[in-house]
Design an enzyme around this catalytic site. Structure first.
Site, PDB file in Angstrom:
ATOM      1  N   ASP A   1       0.864  -1.164   0.000  1.00  9.02           N
ATOM      2  CA  ASP A   1       0.000   0.000   0.000  1.00  9.02           C
ATOM      3  C   ASP A   1       0.910   1.226   0.000  1.00  9.02           C
ATOM      4  OD1 ASP A   1      -3.236   0.098   0.676  1.00  9.02           O
ATOM      5  OD2 ASP A   1      -2.208   2.002   0.986  1.00  9.02           O
TER       6      ASP A   1
ATOM      7  N   ASP B   1       4.133   2.436  -4.366  1.00 11.49           N
ATOM      8  CA  ASP B   1       3.335   3.296  -5.237  1.00 11.49           C
ATOM      9  C   ASP B   1       3.478   2.721  -6.640  1.00 11.49           C
ATOM     10  OD1 ASP B   1       2.331   5.229  -6.923  1.00 11.49           O
ATOM     11  OD2 ASP B   1       3.352   6.907  -5.963  1.00 11.49           O
ATOM     12  N   VAL B   2       2.409   2.161  -7.164  1.00  8.95           N
ATOM     13  CA  VAL B   2       2.497   1.460  -8.454  1.00  8.95           C
ATOM     14  C   VAL B   2       2.737   2.396  -9.623  1.00  8.95           C
ATOM     15  CG1 VAL B   2       1.122  -0.508  -7.687  1.00  8.95           C
ATOM     16  CG2 VAL B   2      -0.004   1.448  -8.792  1.00  8.95           C
TER      17      VAL B   2
ATOM     18  N   ASN C   1      -4.845  -4.929  -7.268  1.00 11.36           N
ATOM     19  CA  ASN C   1      -6.017  -4.212  -6.762  1.00 11.36           C
ATOM     20  C   ASN C   1      -5.846  -2.695  -6.794  1.00 11.36           C
ATOM     21  OD1 ASN C   1      -8.618  -4.076  -5.171  1.00 11.36           O
ATOM     22  ND2 ASN C   1      -7.225  -3.137  -3.688  1.00 11.36           N
TER      23      ASN C   1
ATOM     24  N   TYR D   1     -11.744   7.315 -15.075  1.00 13.03           N
ATOM     25  CA  TYR D   1     -11.741   6.028 -14.372  1.00 13.03           C
ATOM     26  C   TYR D   1     -12.270   4.916 -15.283  1.00 13.03           C
ATOM     27  CZ  TYR D   1     -12.602   2.692 -10.557  1.00 13.03           C
ATOM     28  OH  TYR D   1     -12.602   1.589  -9.744  1.00 13.03           O
TER      29      TYR D   1
ATOM     30  N   LYS E   1     -10.274   1.597 -16.513  1.00 11.82           N
ATOM     31  CA  LYS E   1     -10.746   0.240 -16.241  1.00 11.82           C
ATOM     32  C   LYS E   1     -11.024  -0.537 -17.529  1.00 11.82           C
ATOM     33  CE  LYS E   1     -10.653   0.117 -11.723  1.00 11.82           C
ATOM     34  NZ  LYS E   1      -9.722  -0.801 -11.001  1.00 11.82           N
TER      35      LYS E   1
ATOM     36  N   ALA F   1     -18.989  -1.927  -4.438  1.00 11.92           N
ATOM     37  CA  ALA F   1     -18.711  -2.601  -3.169  1.00 11.92           C
ATOM     38  C   ALA F   1     -18.588  -1.516  -2.108  1.00 11.92           C
ATOM     39  CB  ALA F   1     -17.434  -3.426  -3.252  1.00 11.92           C
TER      40      ALA F   1
END
Length: 261
Positions: A49, A77-78, A104, A169, A173, A202
């Site tokens: 994370d 940090d991706v 994720n 977004y 995706k 979710a």
């Protein structure tokens, strides 16, 4: 609104496997996936994370909840390639070889396209899509030589469906979906499977902070069950895709949604 179902007991779906989950601190889908992986018998678990305190707390909480002690946390940090490389190296060392990667990490904001500055667009794309690409590339570099491995990406139904203020977004995706399909074809010859889940909504603490109660109620009302998913309901499908029960599935995007057509 129908009540949420009872928590599903574990069935040993990941017994003996090692798992790496990105963006797993806190109360969202990532943490739920990490918890389910441990409950389903994984031998070692690494979570990452960008929030150090939450990450440390998540490792402690997962150990307490599941009893698995071979749980390790690593900041990542991706959007930074050096940190992605360091995470994979750390996970390889701590687990003796990563069997399952759950991508994720993602970032979303709300803004109409006409008002969206370039830097907001680029940040969402960089974390959500390019970050998934970076993690997938790094994982394949260690999985392919071993001739095995599974990658599960977190996409979204917005990759298919339209929603105002979500152009960036949704584009990211949809990109994750396309990346999943194409990467899966390249990885198949090396015995590595890559699939994705596409949740609708979710409900968790972080989402409640970033979206209004009115919007969440409106979106939940569109679902067939009249409620949003529990994070663990999405995590269950991730774990299924990570398990040997889906050994003939690759390049697929599985909708985790009860939304009416």
């Amino acid at each position: 609104m129908k009540p949420s179902p009872d928590y599903v007991p574990a069935h040993g779906l990941l017994r003996g496997k090692s798992v790496l989950v990105t963006a797993a601190a806190g109360a969202g889908i990532g943490f739920a996936a990490a918890q389910r992986a441990a409950e389903e018998g994984c031998r070692a678990l690494v979570i990452s994370d960008v929030h150090e305190r939450r990450l440390t707390e998540a490792v402690v909480a997962l150990k307490e909840k599941t009893g698995l002690q071979a749980i390790h946390g690593q900041l990542c940090d991706v959007s930074q390639q050096a940190q992605v490389d360091a995470l994979i190296a750390f996970a390889e060392e701590k687990t003796g070889g990563v069997d399952v990667l759950i991508n994720n990490a993602g970032l979303g904001t709300s803004r109409r396209l006409i008002d969206m500055p370039d830097d907001e667009w680029h940040k969402v794309i960089d974390v959500t899509l390019t970050g998934t690409f970076r993690m997938t590339r790094a994982a394949l570099q260690v999985m392919q030589p071993r001739g095995k491995g599974v990658i599960v990406n977190n996409a979204s139904v917005l990759g298919w469906r339209a929603q105002v203020e979500q152009a960036h977004y949704a584009a990211a995706k949809a990109g994750v979906m396309a990346l999943t399909r194409c990467a899966a074809m390249e990885a198949a010859e090396f015995g590595v499977r890559i699939n994705a889940v596409a949740p609708s909504i979710a409900i968790h603490a972080f989402l409640k902070k970033s979206a209004s109660e009115e919007l969440l109620n409106e979106l939940s009302a569109k679902e067939a069950f009249g409620r949003g998913a529990e994070p663990w309901e999405v995590a269950n499908v991730m774990i299924m895709l990570a398990s040997d029960y889906t050994s003939y599935m690759t390049g697929e995007v599985v909708s985790v949604s009860s939304q009416r057509a």
